[in-house]
Design a protein around this motif. Structure first.
Motif, short mmCIF file in Angstrom:
data_model
loop_
_atom_site.label_atom_id
_atom_site.label_comp_id
_atom_site.label_asym_id
_atom_site.label_seq_id
_atom_site.Cartn_x
_atom_site.Cartn_y
_atom_site.Cartn_z
N SER A 1 0.86 -1.19 0.00
CA SER A 1 0.00 0.00 0.00
C SER A 1 0.89 1.24 0.00
O SER A 1 2.12 1.14 0.04
CB SER A 1 -0.89 0.00 1.24
OG SER A 1 -0.09 0.21 2.40
N THR B 1 2.80 -1.08 3.74
CA THR B 1 2.24 -2.32 4.29
C THR B 1 2.05 -3.33 3.16
O THR B 1 1.49 -2.99 2.11
CB THR B 1 0.88 -2.05 4.96
OG1 THR B 1 1.06 -1.09 5.99
CG2 THR B 1 0.28 -3.32 5.52
N ILE C 1 0.12 -5.86 1.26
CA ILE C 1 -1.32 -6.16 1.19
C ILE C 1 -1.59 -7.48 0.47
O ILE C 1 -2.72 -7.95 0.44
CB ILE C 1 -2.10 -5.02 0.52
CG1 ILE C 1 -1.58 -4.72 -0.89
CG2 ILE C 1 -2.06 -3.77 1.39
CD1 ILE C 1 -2.38 -3.68 -1.67
N THR D 1 -4.40 -12.45 -1.38
CA THR D 1 -4.44 -11.85 -0.05
C THR D 1 -4.97 -12.88 0.94
O THR D 1 -5.39 -13.97 0.55
CB THR D 1 -5.38 -10.61 -0.03
OG1 THR D 1 -6.74 -11.06 -0.11
CG2 THR D 1 -5.06 -9.65 -1.16
N ASP D 2 -5.00 -12.50 2.20
CA ASP D 2 -5.58 -13.37 3.23
C ASP D 2 -7.09 -13.55 3.02
O ASP D 2 -7.70 -14.43 3.61
CB ASP D 2 -5.33 -12.80 4.62
CG ASP D 2 -3.87 -12.83 5.00
OD1 ASP D 2 -3.10 -13.63 4.43
OD2 ASP D 2 -3.48 -12.04 5.89
N HIS D 3 -7.68 -12.70 2.18
CA HIS D 3 -9.13 -12.72 1.94
C HIS D 3 -9.48 -13.16 0.53
O HIS D 3 -10.56 -12.88 0.03
CB HIS D 3 -9.72 -11.34 2.23
CG HIS D 3 -9.36 -10.83 3.59
ND1 HIS D 3 -9.88 -11.34 4.76
CD2 HIS D 3 -8.49 -9.87 3.98
CE1 HIS D 3 -9.35 -10.73 5.79
NE2 HIS D 3 -8.51 -9.83 5.35
N ARG E 1 -7.65 -10.52 -5.25
CA ARG E 1 -8.14 -9.15 -5.40
C ARG E 1 -7.49 -8.53 -6.63
O ARG E 1 -6.40 -8.90 -7.03
CB ARG E 1 -7.81 -8.30 -4.16
CG ARG E 1 -8.49 -8.79 -2.89
CD ARG E 1 -10.00 -8.59 -3.00
NE ARG E 1 -10.71 -8.97 -1.80
CZ ARG E 1 -11.40 -10.10 -1.66
NH1 ARG E 1 -11.46 -10.97 -2.65
NH2 ARG E 1 -12.04 -10.36 -0.54
N ASP F 1 -4.18 1.90 3.27
CA ASP F 1 -4.46 0.58 3.85
C ASP F 1 -5.96 0.29 3.83
O ASP F 1 -6.39 -0.82 3.54
CB ASP F 1 -3.91 0.48 5.27
CG ASP F 1 -2.40 0.51 5.30
OD1 ASP F 1 -1.75 0.24 4.27
OD2 ASP F 1 -1.84 0.83 6.37
N ALA F 2 -6.78 1.32 4.11
CA ALA F 2 -8.24 1.15 4.12
C ALA F 2 -8.74 0.83 2.70
O ALA F 2 -9.58 -0.05 2.52
CB ALA F 2 -8.92 2.39 4.66
N SER G 1 -7.95 -2.71 1.70
CA SER G 1 -8.81 -3.73 2.32
C SER G 1 -10.14 -3.87 1.60
O SER G 1 -10.86 -4.85 1.81
CB SER G 1 -9.04 -3.41 3.80
OG SER G 1 -9.86 -2.27 3.94
N GLU G 2 -10.48 -2.91 0.73
CA GLU G 2 -11.74 -2.92 0.00
C GLU G 2 -11.58 -3.28 -1.47
O GLU G 2 -12.52 -3.12 -2.25
CB GLU G 2 -12.41 -1.55 0.11
CG GLU G 2 -12.74 -1.14 1.54
CD GLU G 2 -13.78 -2.05 2.18
OE1 GLU G 2 -14.72 -2.48 1.48
OE2 GLU G 2 -13.63 -2.35 3.38
#
Length: 87
Positions: A20, A24, A26, A48-50, A53, A74-75, A78-79
């Protein structure tokens, strides 16, 4: 001191860290999206961990031998949306 060298998206390796704007990590590069017949870089898909993306080329500031640096906070990172279509 950063010893990384700027590279083309064509030389980007799977597993390269994606950062990011704060530095960080990501995710990591899963694959590059391109339109080869137009020599067009579209963005990258990152793991990513999710899940997977998508990062659009306009959100990428620099590609080096060590990392892909994005303009995303960072926010915002995350989206990130999942990639669309087939790889």
């Amino acid at each position: 001191m950063d010893d990384s060298t700027p590279i083309s998206y064509l030389a980007l390796q799977v597993g390269t860290p994606v950062e990011s704007s704060t530095g960080t990590t990501i995710g990591t590069v899963e694959h590059v999206l391109q339109v080869p017949e137009e020599d067009l870089f579209d963005g990258i898909v990152l793991a990513t961990d999710h899940g997977l993306r998508f990062v659009d080329r306009d959100q990428i500031v620099e590609i080096t031998t060590e990392a892909v640096r994005c303009s995303l906070s960072d926010a915002e990172a995350s989206e990130l949306p999942p990639p669309e279509g087939t790889p």
